[in-house]
Design an enzyme around this catalytic site. Structure first.
Site, PDB file in Angstrom:
ATOM      1  N   CYS A 144       0.027   3.909   2.662  1.00 37.14           N
ATOM      2  CA  CYS A 144       0.431   3.419   3.988  1.00 37.14           C
ATOM      3  C   CYS A 144       1.873   3.818   4.291  1.00 37.14           C
ATOM      4  O   CYS A 144       2.207   4.158   5.430  1.00 37.14           O
ATOM      5  CB  CYS A 144       0.295   1.902   4.070  1.00 37.14           C
ATOM      6  N   CYS A 192       0.833  -1.211   0.000  1.00 35.35           N
ATOM      7  CA  CYS A 192       0.000   0.000   0.000  1.00 35.35           C
ATOM      8  C   CYS A 192       0.866   1.258   0.000  1.00 35.35           C
ATOM      9  O   CYS A 192       1.555   1.551   0.991  1.00 35.35           O
ATOM     10  CB  CYS A 192      -0.927  -0.019   1.217  1.00 35.35           C
TER      11      CYS A 192
END
Length: 278
Positions: free
Chosen positions: A37, A34
């Site tokens: 993230c 991600c």
């Protein structure tokens, strides 16, 4: 002592649910693939350190925690959930910038200054409010939103000189719409100085285009909270002048409208101003 740590599905109940009964726990559901993230995680770690134990950061790889992710309806990541007393009290999805992230945390994790600010908001006496807010401002190093509350309390208490000092203490880059509104209140509180109302009215009667007299009378009336009469003087300037005085009167009306608690008076004045300008 570190306030950020990695957790697993196996220790979630202990590290988050049980621990959040002692201190708020912010859970970051992330995954290695991600991209957002990777942006959010170091920012959360930084804030966990800066907040010095006011919350703990628990980082959970959602790919390795399918049961917990399903239990808390994690459908996209990063997903951040704040646990207090074993329950989710707030959450967001996506990589927030630092400013909104701090605002999210401060809503639920008040420091001593914010606690004093909230306590002050419950007090009816403006002097008592100002006393607590002064302490809060000192503790926070002059946080603007607390200084603004302090200035408002000082104005409510009739302490315009102290309110002026508070406004001046706010850095120019932090002077937002609330600062401008408080400055307008301060200008009204300080008033037009020593004026003879009868003399002003006599000047206006003798010369309806004595705009200086109308401005001074409007300020005096507004200071008394006689807003309809104050607006009327400024509207007369707008009606009678086509140059600089008209602009000054229009700007003053726009500045004063948010200060007036009488919605009907504001609506009437806005309607007349629109008519005169069209």
């Amino acid at each position: 002592m570190s306030h950020a740590h990695d957790i697993t599905e196996a220790d979630f109940d202990t590290a988050v649910l049980a621990r959040s009964r002692e201190v708020p726990v912010l859970v970051d559901f992330w995954a290695p693939w991600c991209g957002p993230c990777r942006t959010l995680k170091p920012l959360l770690e930084k804030l966990a350190g800066e907040y010095g134990g006011r919350f703990e950061l628990a980082k959970l790889n959602s790919d390795e925690a399918p049961s917990v992710s399903a239990r808390y309806a994690v459908r996209s990541i990063p997903a951040v959930k704040l646990f207090v007393g074993g329950e989710v009290v707030d959450e967001f999805t996506g990589a927030l910038p630092e400013g909104p992230l701090r605002a999210f945390l401060d809503t639920h994790l008040p420091d001593e200054a914010e606690k004093l600010r909230r306590q002050a908001a419950t007090l009816a006496d403006p002097l008592a409010r100002a006393e607590l807010l002064n302490q809060a401002a000192d503790l926070s190093g002059g946080r603007p939103e607390i200084v603004f509350d302090l200035v408002a309390a000082l104005l409510d208490a009739g302490l315009a000189d102290y309110a002026a000092a508070g406004l001046e203490s706010v850095e120019p880059r932090e002077r937002d719409e609330r600062w401008l509104k408080l400055k307008a209140r301060l200008d009204l509180a300080q008033g037009p100085g020593e004026v003879d109302e009868a003399a002003l009215r006599a000047r206006i009667e003798a010369d309806p285009k004595d705009f200086d007299a109308r401005f001074a009378l409007a300020a005096l009336l507004a200071q008394r909270n006689d807003w309809s009469a104050a607006f009327a003087q400024l509207l007369e300037v707008v009606l009678r002048d086509k140059a600089d005085a008209r602009k000054t009167a229009r700007d003053k009306l726009v500045e004063w409208f948010p200060l007036c608690p009488d919605l009907k008076a504001v609506m009437n004045a806005r309607r007349e101003l629109s008519m005169y300008l069209n």
